[in-house]
Scaffold this active site. Structure first.
Site, mmCIF file in Angstrom:
data_model
loop_
_atom_site.group_PDB
_atom_site.id
_atom_site.type_symbol
_atom_site.label_atom_id
_atom_site.label_comp_id
_atom_site.label_asym_id
_atom_site.label_seq_id
_atom_site.Cartn_x
_atom_site.Cartn_y
_atom_site.Cartn_z
ATOM 1 N N GLN A 1 0.696 -1.191 -0.090
ATOM 2 C CA GLN A 1 0.064 -0.091 0.053
ATOM 3 C C GLN A 1 0.648 1.207 0.122
ATOM 4 O O GLN A 1 2.042 1.221 0.573
ATOM 5 C CB GLN A 1 -0.827 0.041 1.126
ATOM 6 C CG GLN A 1 -0.397 -0.397 2.622
ATOM 7 C CD GLN A 1 -1.525 -0.858 3.664
ATOM 8 O OE1 GLN A 1 -2.587 -0.573 3.284
ATOM 9 N NE2 GLN A 1 -1.159 -1.137 4.845
ATOM 10 N N HIS B 1 0.692 -4.512 2.860
ATOM 11 C CA HIS B 1 -0.787 -4.869 3.540
ATOM 12 C C HIS B 1 -1.021 -6.239 3.760
ATOM 13 O O HIS B 1 -1.213 -6.525 5.106
ATOM 14 C CB HIS B 1 -1.595 -4.440 2.286
ATOM 15 C CG HIS B 1 -3.201 -4.504 2.684
ATOM 16 N ND1 HIS B 1 -4.226 -4.000 1.981
ATOM 17 C CD2 HIS B 1 -3.827 -5.264 3.681
ATOM 18 C CE1 HIS B 1 -5.474 -4.298 2.618
ATOM 19 N NE2 HIS B 1 -5.027 -5.167 3.739
ATOM 20 N N PHE C 1 -3.047 -4.982 13.412
ATOM 21 C CA PHE C 1 -3.428 -5.133 11.863
ATOM 22 C C PHE C 1 -2.586 -6.432 11.617
ATOM 23 O O PHE C 1 -2.901 -7.429 10.931
ATOM 24 C CB PHE C 1 -2.619 -4.062 11.326
ATOM 25 C CG PHE C 1 -2.634 -4.124 9.730
ATOM 26 C CD1 PHE C 1 -3.732 -4.573 9.210
ATOM 27 C CD2 PHE C 1 -1.442 -3.737 9.043
ATOM 28 C CE1 PHE C 1 -3.674 -4.771 7.610
ATOM 29 C CE2 PHE C 1 -1.355 -3.722 7.641
ATOM 30 C CZ PHE C 1 -2.458 -4.199 6.960
ATOM 31 N N LYS D 1 -6.426 -13.765 9.432
ATOM 32 C CA LYS D 1 -7.186 -14.043 8.102
ATOM 33 C C LYS D 1 -6.597 -14.796 7.057
ATOM 34 O O LYS D 1 -7.095 -15.649 6.201
ATOM 35 C CB LYS D 1 -7.713 -12.707 7.727
ATOM 36 C CG LYS D 1 -8.847 -12.752 6.899
ATOM 37 C CD LYS D 1 -9.109 -11.252 6.359
ATOM 38 C CE LYS D 1 -10.309 -11.311 5.102
ATOM 39 N NZ LYS D 1 -10.551 -9.908 4.827
ATOM 40 N N HIS D 2 -5.407 -14.345 6.627
ATOM 41 C CA HIS D 2 -4.755 -14.822 5.589
ATOM 42 C C HIS D 2 -3.564 -16.007 5.820
ATOM 43 O O HIS D 2 -3.461 -16.923 5.134
ATOM 44 C CB HIS D 2 -4.207 -13.595 4.731
ATOM 45 C CG HIS D 2 -5.057 -12.664 4.374
ATOM 46 N ND1 HIS D 2 -6.054 -12.780 3.347
ATOM 47 C CD2 HIS D 2 -5.347 -11.421 4.782
ATOM 48 C CE1 HIS D 2 -6.657 -11.757 3.158
ATOM 49 N NE2 HIS D 2 -6.299 -10.755 4.206
ATOM 50 N N HIS E 1 -4.592 -9.400 12.548
ATOM 51 C CA HIS E 1 -5.951 -9.580 11.483
ATOM 52 C C HIS E 1 -5.448 -10.442 10.205
ATOM 53 O O HIS E 1 -5.974 -11.353 9.855
ATOM 54 C CB HIS E 1 -6.329 -8.293 11.013
ATOM 55 C CG HIS E 1 -7.291 -8.251 9.956
ATOM 56 N ND1 HIS E 1 -8.530 -8.616 9.986
ATOM 57 C CD2 HIS E 1 -6.968 -7.677 8.526
ATOM 58 C CE1 HIS E 1 -9.077 -8.689 8.683
ATOM 59 N NE2 HIS E 1 -8.246 -8.021 7.896
ATOM 60 N N GLU E 2 -4.132 -9.664 9.653
ATOM 61 C CA GLU E 2 -3.550 -10.314 8.524
ATOM 62 C C GLU E 2 -3.098 -11.713 8.530
ATOM 63 O O GLU E 2 -3.284 -12.692 7.868
ATOM 64 C CB GLU E 2 -2.414 -9.353 7.891
ATOM 65 C CG GLU E 2 -2.682 -8.178 7.381
ATOM 66 C CD GLU E 2 -3.610 -8.361 6.075
ATOM 67 O OE1 GLU E 2 -3.459 -9.023 5.131
ATOM 68 O OE2 GLU E 2 -4.720 -7.644 6.224
HETATM 69 O O1 U2P Z 1 -9.776 -5.555 -1.600
HETATM 70 C C1 U2P Z 1 -10.600 -5.325 -0.369
HETATM 71 C C2 U2P Z 1 -9.994 -6.265 0.687
HETATM 72 O O2 U2P Z 1 -10.588 -7.516 0.268
HETATM 73 C C3 U2P Z 1 -9.521 -8.607 0.865
HETATM 74 N N1 U2P Z 1 -8.979 -9.342 -0.173
HETATM 75 C C4 U2P Z 1 -8.840 -8.589 -1.503
HETATM 76 C C5 U2P Z 1 -8.248 -9.403 -2.510
HETATM 77 C C6 U2P Z 1 -7.499 -10.451 -2.407
HETATM 78 O O3 U2P Z 1 -7.034 -11.352 -3.406
HETATM 79 N N2 U2P Z 1 -7.736 -11.145 -1.151
HETATM 80 C C7 U2P Z 1 -8.229 -10.512 -0.209
HETATM 81 O O4 U2P Z 1 -8.217 -10.894 0.935
HETATM 82 C C8 U2P Z 1 -8.279 -7.755 1.779
HETATM 83 O O5 U2P Z 1 -8.829 -7.898 2.921
HETATM 84 P P1 U2P Z 1 -8.066 -7.494 4.414
HETATM 85 O O6 U2P Z 1 -6.726 -8.339 4.375
HETATM 86 O O7 U2P Z 1 -7.433 -5.980 4.091
HETATM 87 O O8 U2P Z 1 -8.892 -7.655 5.451
HETATM 88 C C9 U2P Z 1 -8.743 -6.274 0.963
HETATM 89 O O9 U2P Z 1 -8.207 -5.265 1.676
#
Ligand code: U2P
Length: 327
Positions: free
Chosen positions: A111, A142, A196, A203-204, A199-200
């Site tokens: 970002q 991000h 943050f 979530k991911h 969260h990342e």
């Molecule tokens: O694009 C808006 C939010 O959707 C999530 N996102 C987007 C594209 C992708 O490939 N994967 C994904 O997770 C992101 O959510 P965040 O991690 O911010 O919660 C992105 O900000």
């Protein structure tokens, strides 16, 4: 020796450097091959007998009994563990199901803090938007997101909750290159508000662990990719420098990155300003095309930083960011 970013940077092996005291593995990128992980990792789902037994009352015909037995037999084939007894007198059947659909690729989302920070009107101690002269002036991380080829993505997979102790040795790099820009605290997957970073990773990162490994390695892998694919350097060297008056062709920004990294980035804009650059990678960290397309107009701005103020006048320029403040 000093690195280009002014941080201590010393060679410690052919493929490793130390950035700001953090050993970074420079083999990441085209040559990097993470350890093969167990793709079919499974998650346990508990099926309580007390959820199943009441359904027996609804079975009125003898013909239903073989069907029920068949269901139980199939269930038992999936079972890895039966915990019987228990203090409450219930028998717990533990079965396993596939944790998640195997994901296809990664998106590294970077970002541009001035654009992100322009959304915010208030300041708070954890936000790097409020560090005054020390606010970030490079693209920051991000997240590293596992994605599916159909444009969707998994989120909040099974795994441990974020533990800041695990990444304490990375704080220096994370505060600088993966800062929290928002004052509103992210929601984590566990229904709580959190950092943050929490969260990342929750979530991911939990959905990426079959490739990256768990929390510490998720962050380290992401930082390594970030240093290997230095988008800030590529854009600045191509003449795309922060300006509050210039507009740049989005196609030119895209081409500069494509020339450097041999993949088309996905550009995300906010009100005509570049907000994110996303680079996509196969699971062996070779570059590939992203599935989602850019959403920018033909000409975009790359705004300079305008520092936010903390509580009506006091900026956080001379305050060091403390991760504890937002927890
Ligand atoms: O694009 C808006 C939010 O959707 C999530 N996102 C987007 C594209 C992708 O490939 N994967 C994904 O997770 C992101 O959510 P965040 O991690 O911010 O919660 C992105 O900000």
């Amino acid at each position: 020796v000093a690195g280009e970013d002014g941080l201590r940077k010393e060679e410690i092996s052919e493929n490793s450097v130390v950035h700001g005291g953090i050993p970074i593995d420079n083999t990441l990128g085209n040559g990097y091959r993470p350890e093969k992980m167990d793709w079919e990792r499974r998650r346990r789902v508990k099926i309580m007998w007390y959820m199943v037994v009441p359904q027996l009352g609804n079975i009125t015909t003898m013909a239903s009994i073989p069907i029920l037995l068949l269901i139980l037999l199939v269930g038992s084939l999936y079972s890895v563990e039966v915990n019987g007894g228990g203090g409450g007198g219930t028998v717990e059947l533990v079965s396993t199901v596939a944790e998640q659909r195997v994901f296809d690729y990664f998106a590294l989302a970077l970002q541009w803090p001035p654009t992100y920070c322009s959304k915010s009107t208030k300041c708070c101690s954890q936000s790097a938007c409020c560090r005054g002269a020390n606010s970030p002036s490079v693209f920051t991380i991000h997240g590293l997101w596992p994605d599916y080829n159909d444009g969707s993505w998994p989120s909040c997979c099974s795994g441990s909750a974020f533990d800041e102790v695990e990444i304490s040795t990375l704080f220096g790099a994370l505060e600088q290159y993966w800062p929290t820009l928002s004052c509103s605290k992210s929601s984590t997957c566990h229904g709580k508000k959190g950092l943050f970073w929490a969260h990342e990773v929750e979530k991911h990162g939990t959905c990426a662990s079959s490739v990256t490994g768990e929390e510490y390695n998720y962050f380290l892998t992401t930082i390594n990719l970030y240093f290997t694919y230095n988008v800030t350097e590529v854009l600045f060297e191509a003449g795309y420098v922060p300006s509050n008056s210039e507009k740049y062709p989005a196609g030119g920004i895209s081409s500069a990155i494509e020339n450097a990294f041999h993949t088309t980035p996905q550009l995300i804009c906010l009100n005509g300003a570049l907000e994110e650059v996303r680079l996509c990678f196969n699971k062996d960290f070779t570059v590939r095309e992203c599935v989602a397309k850019s959403d920018c107009p033909d000409y975009v701005s790359l705004p300079e930083f305008a520092s936010l103020e903390l509580n009506g006048g006091t900026t956080t320029a001379d305050r060091s960011f403390s991760y504890h403040e937002s927890s």
